[in-house]
Design an enzyme around this catalytic site. Structure first.
Site, PDB file in Angstrom:
ATOM      1  N   LYS A 129      11.381  -9.948  -6.160  1.00 14.18           N
ATOM      2  CA  LYS A 129      10.303  -9.719  -5.195  1.00 14.18           C
ATOM      3  C   LYS A 129       9.676 -11.069  -4.878  1.00 14.18           C
ATOM      4  O   LYS A 129       9.678 -11.965  -5.726  1.00 14.18           O
ATOM      5  CB  LYS A 129       9.240  -8.782  -5.790  1.00 14.18           C
ATOM      6  CG  LYS A 129       8.371  -8.113  -4.756  1.00 14.18           C
ATOM      7  CD  LYS A 129       9.048  -6.893  -4.141  1.00 14.18           C
ATOM      8  CE  LYS A 129       8.237  -6.323  -2.994  1.00 14.18           C
ATOM      9  NZ  LYS A 129       8.804  -5.054  -2.507  1.00 14.18           N
ATOM     10  N   ASP A 169       8.381  -6.230   3.394  1.00 12.69           N
ATOM     11  CA  ASP A 169       7.472  -5.399   2.581  1.00 12.69           C
ATOM     12  C   ASP A 169       6.148  -5.410   3.332  1.00 12.69           C
ATOM     13  O   ASP A 169       6.119  -5.722   4.541  1.00 12.69           O
ATOM     14  CB  ASP A 169       7.347  -5.974   1.162  1.00 12.69           C
ATOM     15  CG  ASP A 169       6.644  -5.012   0.201  1.00 12.69           C
ATOM     16  OD1 ASP A 169       7.218  -3.967  -0.127  1.00 12.69           O
ATOM     17  OD2 ASP A 169       5.489  -5.282  -0.203  1.00 12.69           O
TER      18      ASP A 169
HETATM   19  P1  NDP Z   1       3.181  -2.163   6.072  1.00 18.64           P
HETATM   20  O1  NDP Z   1       2.539  -3.493   6.009  1.00 18.64           O
HETATM   21  O2  NDP Z   1       4.099  -1.852   7.189  1.00 18.64           O
HETATM   22  O3  NDP Z   1       2.080  -1.008   6.012  1.00 18.64           O
HETATM   23  C1  NDP Z   1       1.140  -0.937   4.985  1.00 18.64           C
HETATM   24  C2  NDP Z   1       0.157   0.155   5.307  1.00 18.64           C
HETATM   25  O4  NDP Z   1      -0.718   0.314   4.203  1.00 18.64           O
HETATM   26  C3  NDP Z   1      -0.721  -0.154   6.501  1.00 18.64           C
HETATM   27  O5  NDP Z   1      -1.074   1.046   7.125  1.00 18.64           O
HETATM   28  C4  NDP Z   1      -1.954  -0.810   5.846  1.00 18.64           C
HETATM   29  O6  NDP Z   1      -3.126  -0.746   6.612  1.00 18.64           O
HETATM   30  C5  NDP Z   1      -2.080   0.041   4.605  1.00 18.64           C
HETATM   31  N1  NDP Z   1      -2.741  -0.709   3.543  1.00 18.64           N
HETATM   32  C6  NDP Z   1      -2.417  -1.918   3.055  1.00 18.64           C
HETATM   33  N2  NDP Z   1      -3.277  -2.282   2.082  1.00 18.64           N
HETATM   34  C7  NDP Z   1      -4.161  -1.268   1.977  1.00 18.64           C
HETATM   35  C8  NDP Z   1      -5.284  -1.032   1.157  1.00 18.64           C
HETATM   36  N3  NDP Z   1      -5.684  -1.936   0.250  1.00 18.64           N
HETATM   37  N4  NDP Z   1      -5.946   0.137   1.310  1.00 18.64           N
HETATM   38  C9  NDP Z   1      -5.564   1.065   2.224  1.00 18.64           C
HETATM   39  N5  NDP Z   1      -4.500   0.891   3.031  1.00 18.64           N
HETATM   40  C10 NDP Z   1      -3.820  -0.254   2.907  1.00 18.64           C
HETATM   41  O7  NDP Z   1       3.956  -1.993   4.649  1.00 18.64           O
HETATM   42  P2  NDP Z   1       5.130  -1.002   4.297  1.00 18.64           P
HETATM   43  O8  NDP Z   1       4.959   0.285   4.987  1.00 18.64           O
HETATM   44  O9  NDP Z   1       6.401  -1.744   4.434  1.00 18.64           O
HETATM   45  O10 NDP Z   1       4.908  -0.822   2.731  1.00 18.64           O
HETATM   46  C11 NDP Z   1       4.013   0.157   2.206  1.00 18.64           C
HETATM   47  C12 NDP Z   1       4.289   0.370   0.743  1.00 18.64           C
HETATM   48  O11 NDP Z   1       5.650   0.797   0.567  1.00 18.64           O
HETATM   49  C13 NDP Z   1       4.148  -0.860  -0.157  1.00 18.64           C
HETATM   50  O12 NDP Z   1       3.733  -0.449  -1.435  1.00 18.64           O
HETATM   51  C14 NDP Z   1       5.592  -1.377  -0.252  1.00 18.64           C
HETATM   52  O13 NDP Z   1       5.804  -2.170  -1.403  1.00 18.64           O
HETATM   53  C15 NDP Z   1       6.339  -0.065  -0.324  1.00 18.64           C
HETATM   54  N6  NDP Z   1       7.744  -0.117   0.037  1.00 18.64           N
HETATM   55  C16 NDP Z   1       8.122  -0.581   1.273  1.00 18.64           C
HETATM   56  C17 NDP Z   1       9.458  -0.589   1.610  1.00 18.64           C
HETATM   57  C18 NDP Z   1       9.912  -0.978   2.972  1.00 18.64           C
HETATM   58  O14 NDP Z   1      11.111  -0.803   3.249  1.00 18.64           O
HETATM   59  N7  NDP Z   1       9.070  -1.452   3.843  1.00 18.64           N
HETATM   60  C19 NDP Z   1      10.504  -0.189   0.639  1.00 18.64           C
HETATM   61  C20 NDP Z   1       9.971   0.376  -0.588  1.00 18.64           C
HETATM   62  C21 NDP Z   1       8.645   0.369  -0.871  1.00 18.64           C
HETATM   63  P3  NDP Z   1      -3.632  -2.057   7.401  1.00 18.64           P
HETATM   64  O15 NDP Z   1      -2.730  -2.135   8.601  1.00 18.64           O
HETATM   65  O16 NDP Z   1      -5.047  -1.781   7.726  1.00 18.64           O
HETATM   66  O17 NDP Z   1      -3.462  -3.209   6.461  1.00 18.64           O
END
Ligand code: NDP
Length: 446
Positions: A129, A169
């Protein structure tokens, strides 16, 4: 010392001493060790060679400065890392995160989890990571490009298709991967599959963008089938509105469920009529194109927007898809009291340890390392396509994704079958561990 210590408290106190203050990493190891140590105690084959001690020590951590220039001509500096956790079963593989909360501890927790998750997919991928404490919010495209190029100027020395293959991510989507891959190409004078999540026009796989979110719902479908139930007609609470959440919502709608919520870091919307395809298109445009706030949904469709998190909303299914520790014990209790049937994690470690404990004992509960493995699985398929210089159709990729999620489910059931219900956490931890441990043992003490 060549025998694994199978007492959890002793094991954890050693780990905490070696990794002071790294609470996210401690929590991730504690969760795995509490299942794997009893398994080791019962299985002679895994008792030698300090397997879990070795698996909790990353192969290496690269830490570096990223200097860049903002639009006003100011020089800025951020810190970045790549944690190459374990390459026992394949080249390092795992995402890159841009978020102000990124620390070495967070990346160690994610790299550790990734090792088990990648093992569960059945594909030859090790765990890693990376990321930076850079906050991409409010930055212009030019600033993002300069940051990504500077990051890759250092990172390119450590990655490559047979070495380490980063992906996206939080905060790293198609735009950022494009900028980083462009710089990698320029510096390495090669065009290889050194990153995944690439645009389809330059070596990306169709279906990668959707894979994590769709995969979570496929995993949920398997859990429901295992108890002779299904997804159709069920209500669902979903958090987040990023990559994982958007495509989780999409697959839920396609399979006939009724998602009620979406969120971002400012709060959540609750749409009692359900988010349908047209409303989801609005969220996709809002988040993927305009990079706006989720509150706009409430303004457009006349529903509620509240600060906080969506876990008090009554629903059959829950999908935390935003970030770590976004669902605590009280949230879990509220979901259970409201009749929750099952929860599948889209994010990594979204449930606190207390919440996990409650959920594990009361509902069907899938940990992220099993249920969100679809993203890295399709990244693995992207690597295969790049190596063969072919592009598969969306039908081919989706078929393979569904098969992989089914196999992960079977592995969890194999190691996690219980009297009342399958313990998916135990199943995923032990299922992920055995393959990596076998490889470690067969490759000698390295
Ligand atoms: P994105 O950046 O695309 O989206 C993240 C989302 O979470 C946004 O809606 C963001 O809101 C919200 N968010 C972030 N921080 C906070 C917080 N502190 N409190 C509330 N909401 C929050 O990321 P991903 O969708 O890619 O990833 C989301 C999760 O999934 C992570 O844990 C990641 O590690 C995991 N993951 C992702 C994969 C992937 O393929 N992308 C694969 C496997 C796991 P805002 O826009 O306001 O920041």
């Amino acid at each position: 010392m060549s025998k694994t210590c199978t007492d959890l408290d002793t094991f954890m106190s050693g780990l905490k001493k070696r990794n002071p203050g790294q609470k996210e990493f401690h929590a991730a190891v504690h969760e795995v060790a509490s299942d794997v140590l009893p398994f080791i105690a019962d299985n002679k084959d895994y008792q030698g060679e300090c397997l879990l001690e070795r698996l909790t020590e990353p192969d290496r951590i690269i830490s570096f400065r990223v200097s860049w220039v903002d639009d006003d001509g100011n020089v800025r500096a951020n810190r970045a890392w790549r944690v190459q956790f374990c390459n026992a079963i394949g080249p390092y593989k795992g995402g890159i995160r841009f978020h102000e909360t990124v620390t070495e501890s967070v990346l160690k927790f994610l790299g550790f989890e990734q090792t088990f998750k990648n093992s569960l997919t059945g594909l030859p991928m090790g765990g890693a990571k990376g990321g930076s404490n850079f906050n991409p919010k409010g930055k212009s495209d030019g600033e993002i490009m300069r940051f990504c190029q500077s990051m890759m100027t250092e990172l390119h020395r450590y990655i490559g298709p047979d070495k380490d293959v980063p992906a996206g991510d939080i905060g790293v989507g198609a735009r950022e991967i494009g900028y980083m891959f462009g710089q990698y190409r320029r510096l390495s004078h090669t065009f290889t599959g050194a990153m995944t999540g690439k645009g389809v026009s330059f070596g990306g796989s169709v279906g990668r963008k959707e894979a994590t979110g769709h995969g979570v719902v496929y995993f949920m479908r398997e859990m429901m089938h295992a108890v002779d139930d299904g997804i159709e007609g069920k209500t669902a609470v979903v958090s987040g509105s990023g990559n994982v959440a958007l495509y989780c919502l999409e697959k839920l709608i396609q399979l006939g469920a009724k998602p009620l919520t979406a969120s971002d870091s400012s709060g959540f919307i609750h749409d009692p009529d359900g988010i349908d395809e047209e409303k989801l298109d609005f969220i996709k445009d809002l988040k993927e194109v305009r990079r706006g706030r989720i509150k706009e949904y409430a303004d457009k469709y006349g529903c509620n927007f509240s600060e906080g998190r969506p876990w008090d909303i009554k629903a059959d299914l829950a999908f935390p898809c935003a970030t770590q520790n976004e669902l605590d014990k009280d949230d879990a209790q509220s979901l259970i009291d409201n009749g929750l049937i099952a929860l599948a994690e889209g994010a990594n470690m979204p449930c606190t340890s207390d919440a996990q404990h409650l959920l594990r004992n009361n509902v069907l509960y899938a940990p992220g390392k099993a249920s969100n493995a679809g993203g890295v699985a399709v990244s693995g398929l992207e690597q295969s396509q790049n190596s063969q210089r072919v592009s598969w159709s969306i039908e081919e990729v989706d078929k393979r994704l569904q098969e992989i999620m089914e196999k992960i489910h079977c592995k969890c059931v194999k190691y996690g079958e219980g009297k009342d219900r399958t313990d998916y956490v135990r199943g995923a931890n032990i299922g992920g561990f055995t393959k990596v441990a076998d490889a470690l043992q067969q490759c000698g003490v390295v």
